[in-house]
Structures are given as structure tokens and as C-alpha cells.
Design a protein around this motif. Structure first.
Motif, PDB file in Angstrom:
ATOM      1  N   MET A   1       0.859  -1.153   0.000  1.00  0.00           N
ATOM      2  CA  MET A   1       0.000   0.000   0.000  1.00  0.00           C
ATOM      3  C   MET A   1       0.915   1.230   0.000  1.00  0.00           C
ATOM      4  O   MET A   1       1.878   1.303   0.746  1.00  0.00           O
ATOM      5  CB  MET A   1      -0.895  -0.034   1.230  1.00  0.00           C
ATOM      6  N   VAL A   2       0.594   2.190  -0.841  1.00  0.00           N
ATOM      7  CA  VAL A   2       1.392   3.412  -0.947  1.00  0.00           C
ATOM      8  C   VAL A   2       0.500   4.595  -0.608  1.00  0.00           C
ATOM      9  O   VAL A   2      -0.622   4.686  -1.086  1.00  0.00           O
ATOM     10  CB  VAL A   2       1.949   3.565  -2.380  1.00  0.00           C
ATOM     11  N   GLU A   3       1.011   5.462   0.219  1.00  0.00           N
ATOM     12  CA  GLU A   3       0.263   6.677   0.571  1.00  0.00           C
ATOM     13  C   GLU A   3       0.969   7.881  -0.031  1.00  0.00           C
ATOM     14  O   GLU A   3       2.182   7.967  -0.032  1.00  0.00           O
ATOM     15  CB  GLU A   3       0.189   6.860   2.085  1.00  0.00           C
ATOM     16  N   GLU A   4       0.175   8.787  -0.527  1.00  0.00           N
ATOM     17  CA  GLU A   4       0.719  10.038  -1.065  1.00  0.00           C
ATOM     18  C   GLU A   4       0.043  11.184  -0.325  1.00  0.00           C
ATOM     19  O   GLU A   4      -1.178  11.304  -0.332  1.00  0.00           O
ATOM     20  CB  GLU A   4       0.411  10.139  -2.560  1.00  0.00           C
ATOM     21  N   ARG A   5       0.856  12.014   0.326  1.00  0.00           N
ATOM     22  CA  ARG A   5       0.313  13.162   1.060  1.00  0.00           C
ATOM     23  C   ARG A   5       0.736  14.435   0.347  1.00  0.00           C
ATOM     24  O   ARG A   5       1.906  14.626   0.029  1.00  0.00           O
ATOM     25  CB  ARG A   5       0.821  13.189   2.486  1.00  0.00           C
ATOM     26  N   VAL A   6      -0.230  15.304   0.137  1.00  0.00           N
ATOM     27  CA  VAL A   6       0.028  16.570  -0.551  1.00  0.00           C
ATOM     28  C   VAL A   6      -0.472  17.706   0.339  1.00  0.00           C
ATOM     29  O   VAL A   6      -1.605  17.674   0.820  1.00  0.00           O
ATOM     30  CB  VAL A   6      -0.692  16.616  -1.916  1.00  0.00           C
ATOM     31  N   GLU A   7       0.412  18.672   0.563  1.00  0.00           N
ATOM     32  CA  GLU A   7       0.005  19.866   1.314  1.00  0.00           C
ATOM     33  C   GLU A   7       0.006  21.046   0.362  1.00  0.00           C
ATOM     34  O   GLU A   7       0.950  21.241  -0.396  1.00  0.00           O
ATOM     35  CB  GLU A   7       0.969  20.141   2.476  1.00  0.00           C
ATOM     36  N   VAL A   8      -1.062  21.779   0.403  1.00  0.00           N
ATOM     37  CA  VAL A   8      -1.188  22.960  -0.470  1.00  0.00           C
ATOM     38  C   VAL A   8      -1.282  24.200   0.414  1.00  0.00           C
ATOM     39  O   VAL A   8      -2.113  24.271   1.313  1.00  0.00           O
ATOM     40  CB  VAL A   8      -2.446  22.843  -1.363  1.00  0.00           C
ATOM     41  N   ARG A   9      -0.426  25.187   0.162  1.00  0.00           N
ATOM     42  CA  ARG A   9      -0.474  26.454   0.918  1.00  0.00           C
ATOM     43  C   ARG A   9      -1.146  27.509   0.046  1.00  0.00           C
ATOM     44  O   ARG A   9      -0.733  27.753  -1.080  1.00  0.00           O
ATOM     45  CB  ARG A   9       0.927  26.923   1.275  1.00  0.00           C
ATOM     46  N   GLU A  10      -2.148  28.048   0.592  1.00  0.00           N
ATOM     47  CA  GLU A  10      -2.879  29.104  -0.102  1.00  0.00           C
ATOM     48  C   GLU A  10      -2.141  30.443   0.091  1.00  0.00           C
ATOM     49  O   GLU A  10      -1.378  30.595   1.039  1.00  0.00           O
ATOM     50  CB  GLU A  10      -4.303  29.219   0.472  1.00  0.00           C
ATOM     51  N   PRO A  11      -2.380  31.402  -0.789  1.00  0.00           N
ATOM     52  CA  PRO A  11      -1.732  32.713  -0.643  1.00  0.00           C
ATOM     53  C   PRO A  11      -2.089  33.418   0.676  1.00  0.00           C
ATOM     54  O   PRO A  11      -1.307  34.202   1.209  1.00  0.00           O
ATOM     55  CB  PRO A  11      -2.243  33.514  -1.827  1.00  0.00           C
ATOM     56  N   ASP A  12      -3.253  33.102   1.213  1.00  0.00           N
ATOM     57  CA  ASP A  12      -3.638  33.747   2.473  1.00  0.00           C
ATOM     58  C   ASP A  12      -3.022  33.060   3.684  1.00  0.00           C
ATOM     59  O   ASP A  12      -3.270  33.436   4.821  1.00  0.00           O
ATOM     60  CB  ASP A  12      -5.162  33.805   2.596  1.00  0.00           C
ATOM     61  N   GLY A  13      -2.220  31.972   3.446  1.00  0.00           N
ATOM     62  CA  GLY A  13      -1.530  31.303   4.534  1.00  0.00           C
ATOM     63  C   GLY A  13      -2.194  30.033   5.008  1.00  0.00           C
ATOM     64  O   GLY A  13      -1.656  29.322   5.843  1.00  0.00           O
ATOM     65  N   ALA A  14      -3.382  29.714   4.522  1.00  0.00           N
ATOM     66  CA  ALA A  14      -4.084  28.489   4.925  1.00  0.00           C
ATOM     67  C   ALA A  14      -3.398  27.276   4.293  1.00  0.00           C
ATOM     68  O   ALA A  14      -2.901  27.337   3.171  1.00  0.00           O
ATOM     69  CB  ALA A  14      -5.542  28.551   4.494  1.00  0.00           C
ATOM     70  N   ILE A  15      -3.356  26.211   5.055  1.00  0.00           N
ATOM     71  CA  ILE A  15      -2.739  24.973   4.559  1.00  0.00           C
ATOM     72  C   ILE A  15      -3.823  23.906   4.453  1.00  0.00           C
ATOM     73  O   ILE A  15      -4.577  23.660   5.383  1.00  0.00           O
ATOM     74  CB  ILE A  15      -1.630  24.491   5.518  1.00  0.00           C
ATOM     75  N   HIS A  16      -3.875  23.304   3.299  1.00  0.00           N
ATOM     76  CA  HIS A  16      -4.811  22.188   3.049  1.00  0.00           C
ATOM     77  C   HIS A  16      -3.974  20.947   2.762  1.00  0.00           C
ATOM     78  O   HIS A  16      -3.012  21.000   2.013  1.00  0.00           O
ATOM     79  CB  HIS A  16      -5.708  22.470   1.840  1.00  0.00           C
ATOM     80  N   SER A  17      -4.343  19.866   3.365  1.00  0.00           N
ATOM     81  CA  SER A  17      -3.621  18.614   3.083  1.00  0.00           C
ATOM     82  C   SER A  17      -4.595  17.571   2.522  1.00  0.00           C
ATOM     83  O   SER A  17      -5.772  17.565   2.847  1.00  0.00           O
ATOM     84  CB  SER A  17      -2.932  18.088   4.333  1.00  0.00           C
ATOM     85  N   ARG A  18      -4.028  16.731   1.680  1.00  0.00           N
ATOM     86  CA  ARG A  18      -4.830  15.671   1.052  1.00  0.00           C
ATOM     87  C   ARG A  18      -3.979  14.402   1.060  1.00  0.00           C
ATOM     88  O   ARG A  18      -2.788  14.434   0.739  1.00  0.00           O
ATOM     89  CB  ARG A  18      -5.172  16.090  -0.375  1.00  0.00           C
ATOM     90  N   THR A  19      -4.585  13.285   1.416  1.00  0.00           N
ATOM     91  CA  THR A  19      -3.887  11.998   1.429  1.00  0.00           C
ATOM     92  C   THR A  19      -4.581  11.059   0.443  1.00  0.00           C
ATOM     93  O   THR A  19      -5.782  10.865   0.495  1.00  0.00           O
ATOM     94  CB  THR A  19      -3.912  11.360   2.832  1.00  0.00           C
ATOM     95  N   THR A  20      -3.781  10.485  -0.445  1.00  0.00           N
ATOM     96  CA  THR A  20      -4.290   9.509  -1.414  1.00  0.00           C
ATOM     97  C   THR A  20      -3.605   8.178  -1.128  1.00  0.00           C
ATOM     98  O   THR A  20      -2.380   8.113  -0.995  1.00  0.00           O
ATOM     99  CB  THR A  20      -3.973   9.961  -2.857  1.00  0.00           C
ATOM    100  N   VAL A  21      -4.393   7.115  -1.039  1.00  0.00           N
ATOM    101  CA  VAL A  21      -3.864   5.781  -0.758  1.00  0.00           C
ATOM    102  C   VAL A  21      -4.023   4.934  -2.014  1.00  0.00           C
ATOM    103  O   VAL A  21      -5.111   4.809  -2.571  1.00  0.00           O
ATOM    104  CB  VAL A  21      -4.606   5.133   0.423  1.00  0.00           C
TER     105      VAL A  21
END
Length: 93
Positions: A1-21
């Protein structure tokens, strides 16, 4: 099983993370090896059938030769019998 985690930083400083398995598939797709095994089995069956037919033809030929030899022995015995009869008929005259 492989996990991929992606963090996205918005210009306003908010951080969104997404995990795909990603799950690995096992036993599927074979890459054509099933076709290769089937082809090898078909070739083996064809070769086996050929040798079986050759053996059957060989037995038939052998049986026919024995039958012809028996017929020739029978004909030769008849000829010997006829010669013996002619020899005894000729001596008695």
C-alpha cells in the motif's frame, strides 16, 4: 500500500492537506503469462496426439504384416501338401 500526502499552501496562509492511498493489486493482469501457458499446453497436446497416431499406425502396419505372413505360410503349406499328394500319386502308377 502506498500513501501520497500533498500539502497545499494558499496565498492567504491556509494549509490544506490531502492523502491519497494506492493499493497494490495482486494476481490480476498476469501480463499475458496465462496465454503463454495455454499455448504451451496446446502444443504439448498436439505433439502427444501426433505420437499417439504414429503408434496406432505402427500397430496397424504390424498387424497387417503378421496377417500377410500367416496367409503366406498357409499358402506354402497348401503347396507342400499338393506337392506331396502329386508325389505319392505319381509313385503309385
Amino acid at each position: 500500500m502506498v500513501e501520497e500526502r500533498v500539502e497545499v499552501r494558499e496565498p492567504d496562509g491556509a494549509i490544506h492537506s490531502r492523502t491519497t492511498v494506492y493499493e497494490e493489486r495482486r494476481g490480476g493482469g498476469g501480463g499475458g503469462s496465462g496465454w503463454l501457458v495455454a499455448l504451451v499446453l496446446i502444443v504439448a497436446l498436439l505433439v502427444g496426439g501426433y505420437f499417439l497416431m504414429q503408434a496406432t499406425d505402427s500397430r496397424t502396419s504390424r498387424d497387417n504384416a503378421i496377417e500377410r505372413a500367416a496367409d503366406n505360410v498357409g499358402a506354402a503349406a497348401k503347396d507342400v501338401g499338393n506337392a506331396a499328394k502329386e508325389a505319392t500319386d505319381g509313385d503309385g502308377k
